[in-house]
Design an enzyme around this catalytic site. Structure first.
Site, PDB file in Angstrom:
ATOM      1  N   MET A   1     -12.264   4.391  -0.875  1.00 30.55           N
ATOM      2  CA  MET A   1     -12.951   4.661   0.400  1.00 30.55           C
ATOM      3  C   MET A   1     -13.651   5.996   0.241  1.00 30.55           C
ATOM      4  O   MET A   1     -13.276   7.003   0.854  1.00 30.55           O
ATOM      5  CB  MET A   1     -11.932   4.674   1.541  1.00 30.55           C
ATOM      6  CG  MET A   1     -11.448   3.288   1.914  1.00 30.55           C
ATOM      7  SD  MET A   1      -9.908   3.301   2.841  1.00 30.55           S
ATOM      8  CE  MET A   1      -8.746   3.306   1.481  1.00 30.55           C
TER       9      MET A   1
ATOM     10  N   SER B   1       0.848  -1.195   0.000  1.00 28.65           N
ATOM     11  CA  SER B   1       0.000   0.000   0.000  1.00 28.65           C
ATOM     12  C   SER B   1       0.883   1.245   0.000  1.00 28.65           C
ATOM     13  O   SER B   1       1.617   1.498   0.967  1.00 28.65           O
ATOM     14  CB  SER B   1      -0.897   0.015   1.233  1.00 28.65           C
ATOM     15  OG  SER B   1      -1.446   1.315   1.376  1.00 28.65           O
TER      16      SER B   1
ATOM     17  N   HIS C   1      -8.379   0.952  -4.155  1.00 32.25           N
ATOM     18  CA  HIS C   1      -9.320   0.746  -3.045  1.00 32.25           C
ATOM     19  C   HIS C   1     -10.017   2.083  -2.772  1.00 32.25           C
ATOM     20  O   HIS C   1      -9.408   2.998  -2.224  1.00 32.25           O
ATOM     21  CB  HIS C   1      -8.507   0.252  -1.834  1.00 32.25           C
ATOM     22  CG  HIS C   1      -9.299   0.123  -0.565  1.00 32.25           C
ATOM     23  ND1 HIS C   1      -8.689  -0.086   0.660  1.00 32.25           N
ATOM     24  CD2 HIS C   1     -10.634   0.163  -0.321  1.00 32.25           C
ATOM     25  CE1 HIS C   1      -9.611  -0.166   1.594  1.00 32.25           C
ATOM     26  NE2 HIS C   1     -10.792  -0.005   1.038  1.00 32.25           N
TER      27      HIS C   1
ATOM     28  N   ASP D   1      -4.842   3.599  -2.012  1.00 32.12           N
ATOM     29  CA  ASP D   1      -5.949   3.914  -1.107  1.00 32.12           C
ATOM     30  C   ASP D   1      -6.475   5.314  -1.366  1.00 32.12           C
ATOM     31  O   ASP D   1      -5.783   6.304  -1.099  1.00 32.12           O
ATOM     32  CB  ASP D   1      -5.460   3.816   0.343  1.00 32.12           C
ATOM     33  CG  ASP D   1      -5.177   2.377   0.729  1.00 32.12           C
ATOM     34  OD1 ASP D   1      -6.128   1.581   0.733  1.00 32.12           O
ATOM     35  OD2 ASP D   1      -3.995   2.055   0.985  1.00 32.12           O
TER      36      ASP D   1
ATOM     37  N   HIS E   1      -1.165  -1.323  -4.313  1.00 31.95           N
ATOM     38  CA  HIS E   1      -2.453  -1.046  -3.662  1.00 31.95           C
ATOM     39  C   HIS E   1      -2.551   0.460  -3.409  1.00 31.95           C
ATOM     40  O   HIS E   1      -1.696   1.037  -2.730  1.00 31.95           O
ATOM     41  CB  HIS E   1      -2.543  -1.824  -2.347  1.00 31.95           C
ATOM     42  CG  HIS E   1      -3.858  -1.675  -1.639  1.00 31.95           C
ATOM     43  ND1 HIS E   1      -4.972  -2.414  -1.977  1.00 31.95           N
ATOM     44  CD2 HIS E   1      -4.238  -0.861  -0.622  1.00 31.95           C
ATOM     45  CE1 HIS E   1      -5.982  -2.071  -1.186  1.00 31.95           C
ATOM     46  NE2 HIS E   1      -5.564  -1.122  -0.353  1.00 31.95           N
TER      47      HIS E   1
ATOM     48  N   MET F   1      -9.147   8.121  -0.401  1.00 30.61           N
ATOM     49  CA  MET F   1     -10.014   8.519   0.729  1.00 30.61           C
ATOM     50  C   MET F   1     -10.549   9.926   0.488  1.00 30.61           C
ATOM     51  O   MET F   1      -9.794  10.806   0.066  1.00 30.61           O
ATOM     52  CB  MET F   1      -9.203   8.519   2.025  1.00 30.61           C
ATOM     53  CG  MET F   1      -8.516   7.199   2.308  1.00 30.61           C
ATOM     54  SD  MET F   1      -7.588   7.309   3.838  1.00 30.61           S
ATOM     55  CE  MET F   1      -6.786   5.706   3.837  1.00 30.61           C
TER      56      MET F   1
ATOM     57  N   ASP G   1      -6.650  -6.411   4.230  1.00 30.26           N
ATOM     58  CA  ASP G   1      -6.030  -5.084   4.266  1.00 30.26           C
ATOM     59  C   ASP G   1      -6.151  -4.495   5.669  1.00 30.26           C
ATOM     60  O   ASP G   1      -7.258  -4.310   6.172  1.00 30.26           O
ATOM     61  CB  ASP G   1      -6.777  -4.203   3.242  1.00 30.26           C
ATOM     62  CG  ASP G   1      -6.201  -2.810   3.107  1.00 30.26           C
ATOM     63  OD1 ASP G   1      -5.127  -2.527   3.676  1.00 30.26           O
ATOM     64  OD2 ASP G   1      -6.842  -1.995   2.405  1.00 30.26           O
TER      65      ASP G   1
ATOM     66  N   MET H   1     -11.533  -5.843   5.308  1.00 27.77           N
ATOM     67  CA  MET H   1     -10.787  -4.849   6.085  1.00 27.77           C
ATOM     68  C   MET H   1     -10.509  -5.428   7.469  1.00 27.77           C
ATOM     69  O   MET H   1     -11.430  -5.800   8.195  1.00 27.77           O
ATOM     70  CB  MET H   1     -11.601  -3.558   6.253  1.00 27.77           C
ATOM     71  CG  MET H   1     -11.667  -2.652   5.040  1.00 27.77           C
ATOM     72  SD  MET H   1     -10.088  -2.221   4.277  1.00 27.77           S
ATOM     73  CE  MET H   1      -9.183  -1.473   5.632  1.00 27.77           C
TER      74      MET H   1
END
Ligand code: DX5
Ligand code: ZN
Length: 216
Positions: free
Chosen positions: A68, A8, A66, A35, A33, A37, A175, A137
């Site tokens: 979020m 990540s 991913h 992330d 990966h 957000m 994760d 998660m």
């Protein structure tokens, strides 16, 4: 199938991101990966399209994005254009998950569904055959470096059983708080893909840590 490792980049050094991307390119890792957000779905904001587009220019491994974010349907086409190979959306963020999953696949991406720690595996029963990946998660999303939630092991076992029972082809990704201690137990429970942020990037030898995670 041998398990996959997805470092990540949330825990990478953004001042010298190219160096960390090159390290992952040269390592035994399988995916990047990423992330995303939005400060709404999770109480933190990470990075957006300009950063992902730059990463895509030099990354030589698939980008596992991913999301979020609230109402991810608004942006899936842009993530595809930015270079995403896999796009995962939260179960909790989608009112019409079936439509979202198929929209991602219609764009030519693999589609994943992410479960927060409080979301039960049986809720996936009617979508499990449609998805390419389920991400469990093992921390509450929003931050790197949090403590692994032990109950996640049981969820992976339940998910593995559901996948076997339904003939789904979905991969199981984990994760949050993944480290060299819990990784063997996660794989034994049925995980196919291990995401790791701080375990890799806070280590004195990130490529060596990736190798250790890959060779469990
Ligand atoms: C958390 C993110 C994770 C995070 C994992 O919301 O989804 O991908 O980067 O970081 P570690 O491995 O440090 O828990
Ligand atoms: Zn993540």
């Amino acid at each position: 199938m041998n398990h996959l490792i997805a470092p990540s980049l949330l825990s990478a050094d953004f001042l010298t991101l190219e160096k960390d991307i090159d390290m992952v390119n040269a390592s035994e890792a399988d995916w990047f990966h990423l992330d995303v957000m939005d400060g709404m779905f999770v109480p933190n904001i990470s990075f957006g399209f300009p950063v992902i587009e730059k990463i895509a220019q030099i990354a030589r491994k698939p980008l596992d994005v991913h999301l979020m974010i609230v109402d991810p349907d608004r942006y899936i086409e842009r993530y595809k254009k930015a270079g995403a190979t896999i796009i995962s959306v939260h179960y909790e963020a989608c009112d019409h998950l079936h439509r979202t999953i198929h929209a991602i696949q219609d764009l030519g991406c693999k589609a994943g569904v992410v479960l927060n720690p409080h979301t039960s595996v049986p809720l996936l029963e009617d979508i499990i055959r449609d998805v390419d990946l389920i991400l469990i998660m093992s921390v509450n999303p929003g931050f790197g470096g949090q403590k692994f939630i032990e109950h996640s092991i049981l969820k992976i076992e339940r998910l593995k059983a559901l996948i076997s029972a339904t003939g789904s082809h979905a991969l199981i990704e984990v994760d949050g708080g993944v480290d060299l201690e819990n990784a063997p137990r996660l794989l034994k429970a049925g995980a196919d893909v291990l995401v790791a942020g701080s375990t890799i990037f806070s280590s004195s030898d990130p490529a060596g840590t990736i190798r250790k995670l890959k060779n469990i």
